[in-house]
Scaffold this active site. Sequence first.
Site, mmCIF file in Angstrom:
data_model
loop_
_atom_site.group_PDB
_atom_site.id
_atom_site.type_symbol
_atom_site.label_atom_id
_atom_site.label_comp_id
_atom_site.label_asym_id
_atom_site.label_seq_id
_atom_site.Cartn_x
_atom_site.Cartn_y
_atom_site.Cartn_z
ATOM 1 N N ASP A 281 -9.978 -5.474 -1.004
ATOM 2 C CA ASP A 281 -9.659 -4.827 -0.459
ATOM 3 C C ASP A 281 -9.935 -3.744 1.585
ATOM 4 O OD1 ASP A 281 -7.318 -4.163 1.079
ATOM 5 O OD2 ASP A 281 -6.014 -2.824 -0.779
ATOM 6 N N ASP B 133 0.466 -0.968 0.121
ATOM 7 C CA ASP B 133 -0.094 -0.003 -0.148
ATOM 8 C C ASP B 133 0.739 1.584 0.321
ATOM 9 O OD1 ASP B 133 -2.737 -1.124 0.269
ATOM 10 O OD2 ASP B 133 -2.032 -2.160 1.900
HETATM 11 C C1 DX5 Z 1 -5.545 0.596 3.465
HETATM 12 C C2 DX5 Z 1 -5.261 -0.625 2.795
HETATM 13 C C3 DX5 Z 1 -5.859 -1.891 2.829
HETATM 14 C C4 DX5 Z 1 -5.418 -2.047 3.880
HETATM 15 C C5 DX5 Z 1 -6.749 -3.383 4.179
HETATM 16 O O1 DX5 Z 1 -6.002 1.973 2.317
HETATM 17 O O2 DX5 Z 1 -5.431 -0.237 1.338
HETATM 18 O O3 DX5 Z 1 -5.098 -2.587 1.559
HETATM 19 O O4 DX5 Z 1 -3.965 -2.453 4.707
HETATM 20 O O5 DX5 Z 1 -5.914 -3.686 5.652
HETATM 21 P P1 DX5 Z 1 -6.958 -4.831 6.694
HETATM 22 O O6 DX5 Z 1 -6.658 -5.987 5.576
HETATM 23 O O7 DX5 Z 1 -6.605 -4.405 7.915
HETATM 24 O O8 DX5 Z 1 -8.179 -4.134 6.850
HETATM 25 ZN ZN ZN Z 2 -4.760 -1.715 -0.508
#
Ligand code: DX5
Ligand code: ZN
Length: 242
Positions: free
Chosen positions: A191, A48
Site C-alpha cells: 500500500d 482508507d
Molecule cells: C495511504 C493509504 C493508501 C493510499 C494509496 O494512507 O493507505 O491506501 O490511498 O494511494 P497511492 O496508491 O496513490 O499511494
Molecule cells: Zn490504504
Amino acid sequence: MMVEKMIPVAALTRQIRIAPSILGGDQGNLASAVKIAVAGKADQIHLDVIDGHFAPNITFGPGTVKALRKITDLKFDTHLMISEPEMYVDKFLDAGSDLLTFHAEVLNGERFDALYSKIHARGKVIGLALKPATEMAPWVEQRLDKLDTLIVMTVNPGFSGQTMNMAVMPKLEKITMMLNDKGLPVDIEIDGGVEPETIGEVVLRGGNVLVAGAGVYYKPDPVTAIGVLREKAAKAISTGVP
Ligand code: DX5
Ligand code: ZN
C-alpha cells in the site's frame, strides 16, 4: 540480491490481486470511483478510513461504506487508520466490509485476539498493517496464522499520490520469506506508491495484493490503468525483471 531466489515461491503461492484505493478517486463522487474499479475488473476495493488522529487526514466512515456496498459485491478491503478501532468494528461489519485491517501500532496481542474472535464470528476476515518504519512485533508474528492479509505500507499513512519508499523492500522480503517458510497463504498487500513503474519491484518480492490510488485514478484512463497494472505485474513475474 535476494529477489531472484524468491521469484518462484512468491509466484506460485499467491494470486495477484489489484485493489484500487478510492482515496485516489474523486472524493465528491466515490460511487464513480467504485464503478471505475468494477469496470476495470479490479479484484477488490481498498477503502482508507482515516480519523485525523492516527494519520493526518480525515476520510469517510461506515455510512459511506454502506452506501458504496450497494454498487458491487467485490471484496471491501477496509484499511482502518484509526486510533480506537474497537469503537467502529461492528459499524464497519454492518456496513458491509469483508476484511478489516488494523494497524499493529495501535494494538497488542490481547486486543487483536478479541477483534479476531468478533470478526470471525460474523464470517469476515482480519488483517494487520505495518507503517514503513514498523517492524513485526513478536505478538504479530505469533498470530500470522490468523490473518487474511498483512498490509506492508510503502508510504506513511494519510494521502494518495506519494512516492513508494524503497527502504521498505528488505522488510517485505523478510515478511515474504517468513510467511512462505511457515506455509501461510496470507495475502501480502502493498500500500503506497504502486504504479506501473514500481509494481514489478514489489511483486518480485512477494507482494500479491497491490493497492493503487494514484496508479489508477490519477491516470487519464483509470479503467484501463487497472489492466495496465495487472499486465505489468504478470510480466515482472514471468520475466523476473521488475
Ligand atoms: C495511504 C493509504 C493508501 C493510499 C494509496 O494512507 O493507505 O491506501 O490511498 O494511494 P497511492 O496508491 O496513490 O499511494
Ligand atoms: Zn490504504
